[in-house]
Every structure is written in structure tokens, then in C-alpha cells.
Motif scaffolding. Structure first.
Motif, PDB file in Angstrom:
ATOM      1  N   THR A 481       0.861  -1.193   0.000  1.00 46.35           N
ATOM      2  CA  THR A 481       0.000   0.000   0.000  1.00 46.35           C
ATOM      3  C   THR A 481       0.889   1.233   0.000  1.00 46.35           C
ATOM      4  OG1 THR A 481      -1.698  -1.174   1.274  1.00 46.35           O
ATOM      5  CG2 THR A 481      -1.820   1.216   1.222  1.00 46.35           C
ATOM      6  N   ARG A 482       0.757   2.015  -1.065  1.00 47.18           N
ATOM      7  CA  ARG A 482       1.490   3.274  -1.161  1.00 47.18           C
ATOM      8  C   ARG A 482       0.600   4.376  -0.595  1.00 47.18           C
ATOM      9  NH1 ARG A 482       5.458   4.814  -4.844  1.00 47.18           N
ATOM     10  NH2 ARG A 482       4.963   2.960  -6.104  1.00 47.18           N
ATOM     11  N   LEU A 483       1.125   5.091   0.369  1.00 48.28           N
ATOM     12  CA  LEU A 483       0.300   6.150   0.971  1.00 48.28           C
ATOM     13  C   LEU A 483       1.141   7.371   1.300  1.00 48.28           C
ATOM     14  CD1 LEU A 483       0.947   6.103   4.315  1.00 48.28           C
ATOM     15  CD2 LEU A 483      -0.492   4.094   4.200  1.00 48.28           C
ATOM     16  N   ARG A 484       0.454   8.489   1.291  1.00 45.83           N
ATOM     17  CA  ARG A 484       1.016   9.760   1.759  1.00 45.83           C
ATOM     18  C   ARG A 484       0.047  10.280   2.814  1.00 45.83           C
ATOM     19  NH1 ARG A 484       0.938  15.325   0.351  1.00 45.83           N
ATOM     20  NH2 ARG A 484      -0.645  14.911  -1.253  1.00 45.83           N
ATOM     21  N   ALA A 485       0.583  10.550   3.989  1.00 44.94           N
ATOM     22  CA  ALA A 485      -0.298  10.897   5.111  1.00 44.94           C
ATOM     23  C   ALA A 485       0.430  11.799   6.093  1.00 44.94           C
ATOM     24  CB  ALA A 485      -0.770   9.631   5.823  1.00 44.94           C
ATOM     25  N   ARG A 486      -0.365  12.395   6.965  1.00 47.42           N
ATOM     26  CA  ARG A 486       0.171  13.167   8.085  1.00 47.42           C
ATOM     27  C   ARG A 486      -0.098  12.373   9.358  1.00 47.42           C
ATOM     28  NH1 ARG A 486       1.511  18.369   6.781  1.00 47.42           N
ATOM     29  NH2 ARG A 486       1.630  18.849   9.012  1.00 47.42           N
ATOM     30  N   VAL A 487       0.953  12.125  10.132  1.00 43.09           N
ATOM     31  CA  VAL A 487       0.843  11.308  11.335  1.00 43.09           C
ATOM     32  C   VAL A 487       1.630  11.962  12.457  1.00 43.09           C
ATOM     33  CG1 VAL A 487       0.512   9.163  10.039  1.00 43.09           C
ATOM     34  CG2 VAL A 487       2.835   9.906  10.649  1.00 43.09           C
ATOM     35  N   ASP A 488       1.468  11.409  13.656  1.00 46.99           N
ATOM     36  CA  ASP A 488       2.221  11.907  14.804  1.00 46.99           C
ATOM     37  C   ASP A 488       3.646  11.368  14.755  1.00 46.99           C
ATOM     38  OD1 ASP A 488       2.382   9.413  16.857  1.00 46.99           O
ATOM     39  OD2 ASP A 488       0.477   9.406  15.755  1.00 46.99           O
ATOM     40  N   PRO A 489       4.591  11.969  15.494  1.00 51.03           N
ATOM     41  CA  PRO A 489       5.996  11.541  15.411  1.00 51.03           C
ATOM     42  C   PRO A 489       6.210  10.070  15.723  1.00 51.03           C
ATOM     43  CG  PRO A 489       5.844  13.679  16.496  1.00 51.03           C
ATOM     44  CD  PRO A 489       4.438  13.200  16.302  1.00 51.03           C
TER      45      PRO A 489
END
Length: 501
Positions: A481-489
Motif C-alpha cells: 500500500t502506497r500512501l502519503r499521510a500526516r501522522v504523529d511523530p
């Protein structure tokens, strides 16, 4: 018939005639009781010119004030034994409408506590009388009203000092309580959890400690004693402990124990909050005036199944549930205790650990009753308590509730006064999609943006990104799964081994 019976100089036959006259006057309408606003300038008030003469002499009548008991049969009423109360308030500032709204709210509080309201009196004064709250002359009029209506309790719309409480009870000859004691009684009825009960008991003891009264020399232990001696003899006339001092010592010991219990429960609550922070779950606290519809809104958004009741302070114990924004992010919604004008300071202190749920939140959802006669006053009262608990600077969304029964003109005016607001109805679901969109826009977004190719064997990581992060792009390929996301550190560190260049 003989000579009418008298007691303490009171002609009971006159009272019988008075009750008969009153019954005839009430025969046309047994459900409406008036709020009488009388203006008696006491000795310590300023000159007449400082208060409008018309206001001092006016008699304002507000219909529809009595407690409606049409759905309770006579047998049920006798079993309930509702206290019959007369309300009294002092109008020191603001308009007559403000004074009436305050007394109407006191009426709702009294009914929630289980009382039948018979009548309400408001006196115009520059400030409450230091000795009797309403002034010496007004006390006699209040006494006559109590006798005529058969009331057994007087409730004052303010906090009475110990001296005011004692003086009023001595002159009126019935039980007298103030607004603070009434609210504490309602909290004691509604507290269910261990923490809620401990907080309410601590608030009650804090309130009653300075108001303890002795009961005469029969309970005194000031004099030492010995067998066969009335005075205790030489060297034994020590200053023993009075019953009042014993009571105070025991109350202080109980208060100390309750504070320790609340501190332990507070530590447990803090542990749960830390766990949510570790998982980077944003939190939204539902705050607002009592009976504004906070629990109904929580149920509508999350299906929590929290008790919903048309009563003041139906919710005392906070409830936290998960919800999802339209873009798929998870956040928590916490239902908190409702606020009220002049919320007793003892309650704010005792419930500080519960109110911290609001101060520790990322966003405050301020629920307002759009159908209330004075929604702006409710908003001000809530924000005062929020500022006192350290939540005054948090981002806030105002949800104007009960749109299905509110005046559309009033709703439009409130939206103009509160730009960051949305009109909703927890009963019908109106405006809830718009509310969720506003919540999603205000919630803090994860700090780290990542691009990764996650193998299918690590589907747990993808699930965590969906649950705790914000997915910007996603594509399923042959290798993963290729993904671009914003996550916590923390989650970004776990995805670092699958990062794309």
C-alpha cells in the motif's frame, strides 16, 4: 364553636378565613402563581433618585409560575410529600426581565430537587440586606406569604451568610435555604459514580462547615467531670470540647479523606488522558449550560446511550466516546457537567478534576439552548466558569441547539453575535453534518507528513494511519500500500523503515 384557638399570639380563625378567601380567588386559575415585584426602600439604600421611582412602586405580574401537578393524582402527591416552597430574590442590577429569568431558573432548580413552587417574590434593592438578605420590613411580608400559602420552605436566590440564614429562620419560622444549598442537593441526588459522590460530599461539607450551629448548653462538654461531682472539682474544670467543636473536627477529617480519594481518582483519569495523548487522539469537550442538550448531542453524534432527561444537572459524571470526522479522523467527545449562573464556588473546586476534561481538550464544543429566553446570559455564565478552570483560551465552536423549537429570528441573531457557530438540533439531526465539518477543520492535524510503501503483511500500520492520522493519498500496488499521510511523530518513526525516497 367557642373561643378560637391561638398559638403564640396567632389568631388561627383569621388564618382560616384568609385561606378561604385565597381559595376563592384561586378558583378561577389553580395553575398560575404570580411573581410579585415590590419595591420597599430599606434604611441602608441610597436616595430614591438613584433608583427609578416607577421601578420602586411597580407591581410586575408574571403568569404561569406555579409547579404543574396535573399529572399527579392526590394519592401519589401525598406519597411524594413534595416540599411546598416560596422563592424570594433581590434585584440589584440589570433589567426586570433579568431578575425574572433568574427566579424562573431558581424555580426549575427547585422542581428538579423535588419541590412544589407556590409563589415567587422579587424585591428591588441596591444590595442585599446584611442581616436578613431582604430587609426587616420585607421579612414580615414574606412571613405572611408563607403562612397564607402553607409553605414549609423558603429558597433565596443567592448565597446567604450564616447570620442571614439564622435570622431568616428565626423570624419566618420555616426552613430557609439558599441557591447554593439547593444546587448541592440536586448534585447529591444525581451523583452516581464513586468520584461524583465524593466530589458532591466534599462540596456539601465545605458549604456546611461554617454554617454549623450549636444546640445549647445541653450538648456542651466544656466542663470536666468526676463521679459524684457536678462541677468536676478543683483542678478538673478544664476547657473540654464542645459538641460543635467535635462536629467540626470530624467534618474536617472527613473532608481530608475525601480529598485523598478524589486525588487518587484524578490520577486514574489522568492516566487515561495520557493514553489518548500517546495515541494522538484529538479530544473535544462538550460544555454548556445545564439542560442545553449536551447529552442528546453526544448520543446523536456517537450513539453513546447517555441518560437524557429534561431536568437540570441530569449529567454529573463525564462520559467519553469516540467519533469520526467526515475525512475519517478519529477524535473523542466528552460530555461534562452543565454550568449555571452563580455556580457555587465549592462545586467548582470539588469538580475541578472533572472540569479538567474541558481544560485538557483540544477543542470546546459550547452547546447553547437556542430556545431559552436569555441565551446570551447562559453563554456568559459558561465562559466565566471555563475561564476559571483554565479553558478560556481554547478554540471554541458554538452549537446553537434546539433549532426545531427555537425562533428562527432569534437563531439568526445568535449566529450574528457568534460568528464561529452552527445551528443544530440534537432531536432531528439538523445541522450535524455542518457541525462535524467545523470540528474537523478546528482539530489539530498530525505534525509529520510521510510517504511510504507499506507491505500487505503490515496492514496494522495502515490501519493505525487511518485511525490516528490524516490520509492524503493512498494506492494499492502489487507490492503493498502506497500512501502519503500526516501522522504523529511516534507513528512516523514506525513507518520510517518503509519510507519512499
Amino acid at each position: 364553636m367557642g373561643k378560637p384557638r391561638t398559638r403564640r399570639g396567632v389568631d388561627w380563625s383569621c388564618m382560616t378565613r384568609r385561606h378561604e378567601n385565597q381559595a376563592e380567588s384561586l378558583a378561577t386559575d389553580t395553575r398560575d402563581v404570580d411573581i410579585r415585584l415590590t419595591f420597599v426602600p430599606p434604611e441602608d439604600e441610597p436616595a430614591t433618585g438613584e433608583l427609578d421611582l416607577e421601578d420602586r412602586q411597580a407591581l410586575r405580574r408574571v403568569p404561569g409560575f406555579s409547579t404543574d401537578l396535573t399529572d399527579i393524582s392526590e394519592v401519589e402527591y401525598r406519597q411524594l410529600r413534595l416540599e411546598r416552597v416560596v422563592l424570594v430574590g433581590v434585584w440589584t442590577s440589570g433589567s426586570a426581565e433579568d431578575a425574572e429569568n433568574s427566579l424562573r431558573e431558581l424555580k426549575l432548580l427547585a422542581e428538579t430537587a423535588g419541590a412544589q413552587v407556590l409563589e415567587g417574590l422579587i424585591q428591588r434593592r441596591a444590595r442585599p440586606d446584611q442581616a436578613t438578605y431582604i430587609g426587616r420590613g420585607k421579612v414580615e411580608e414574606l412571613r405572611e406569604t408563607v403562612v397564607a400559602t402553607g409553605a414549609d420552605t423558603v429558597i433565596c436566590d443567592g448565597e446567604l451568610s450564616p447570620a442571614q440564614l439564622r435570622n431568616l429562620e428565626e423570624r419566618i419560622k420555616v426552613k430557609v435555604i439558599d441557591r447554593t444549598a439547593l444546587i448541592l442537593d440536586i448534585f447529591a441526588q444525581h451523583a452516581k459514580s464513586k468520584e461524583g459522590k465524593a466530589q458532591v460530599e466534599l462540596a456539601q461539607l465545605t458549604y456546611f462547615l461554617p454554617r454549623l450551629r450549636g444546640w445549647g448548653g445541653s450538648l456542651s462538654r466544656q466542663t470536666g467531670g468526676r463521679a459524684g461531682g457536678a462541677t468536676g472539682g478543683v483542678g478538673l474544670r478544664g476547657p473540654g470540647e464542645t459538641k460543635l467543636e467535635i462536629d467540626r473536627r470530624r467534618i474536617r477529617a472527613r473532608m481530608a479523606k475525601l480529598r485523598r480519594e478524589i486525588a487518587e481518582l484524578r490520577a486514574n483519569r489522568e492516566t487515561k488522558r495520557l493514553q489518548r495523548r500517546r495515541n494522538a487522539v484529538p479530544s473535544v469537550a462538550i460544555a454548556g449550560y445545564t439542560n442545553a442538550g449536551k447529552s442528546s448531542l453526544l448520543n446523536r453524534l456517537t450513539g453513546a446511550g447517555v441518560l437524557v432527561e429534561d431536568a437540570l444537572f441530569a449529567t454529573l459524571d463525564p462520559t467519553t466516546r469516540r467519533a469520526t470526522t467526515p475525512d475519517g479522523r478519529t477524535f473523542t467527545l466528552t460530555d461534562t457537567v452543565g454550568f449555571v449562573r452563580h455556580l457555587p464556588h465549592q462545586l467548582v473546586e470539588a469538580f475541578r478534576s472533572t472540569l479538567e476534561e474541558v481544560s485538557e481538550a483540544d477543542l470546546v464544543l459550547h452547546v447553547v439552548d437556542g430556545s431559552h429566553p436569555d441565551p446570551e446570559g447562559q453563554i456568559r455564565a459558561v465562559r466565566e466558569v471555563l475561564a476559571e478552570t483554565g479553558a478560556g483560551d481554547l478554540p471554541e465552536i458554538v452549537a446553537i441547539n434546539k433549532a426545531d423549537i427555537a425562533d428562527p429570528v432569534e437563531l439568526a441573531r445568535l449566529r450574528t453575535l457568534e460568528p464561529r457557530s452552527v445551528v443544530v438540533s440534537a432531536r432531528t439531526g439538523q445541522g450535524l453534518p455542518e457541525l462535524l465539518e467545523m470540528i474537523a477543520a478546528e482539530l489539530p492535524r498530525p505534525a509529520v507528513e510521510v510517504s511510504a510503501l507499506v507491505p500487505y503483511t503490515r496492514g496494522d500500520l495502515v490501519s493505525r494511519v487511518h485511525e490516528h492520522g490524516e490520509v492524503l493519498e493512498i494506492e494499492h500496488t502489487d507490492t503493498g500500500t502506497r500512501l502519503r499521510a500526516r501522522v504523529d511523530p511516534g507513528l512516523a518513526a514506525m513507518l520510517d523503515g518503509y519510507a519512499l525516497a
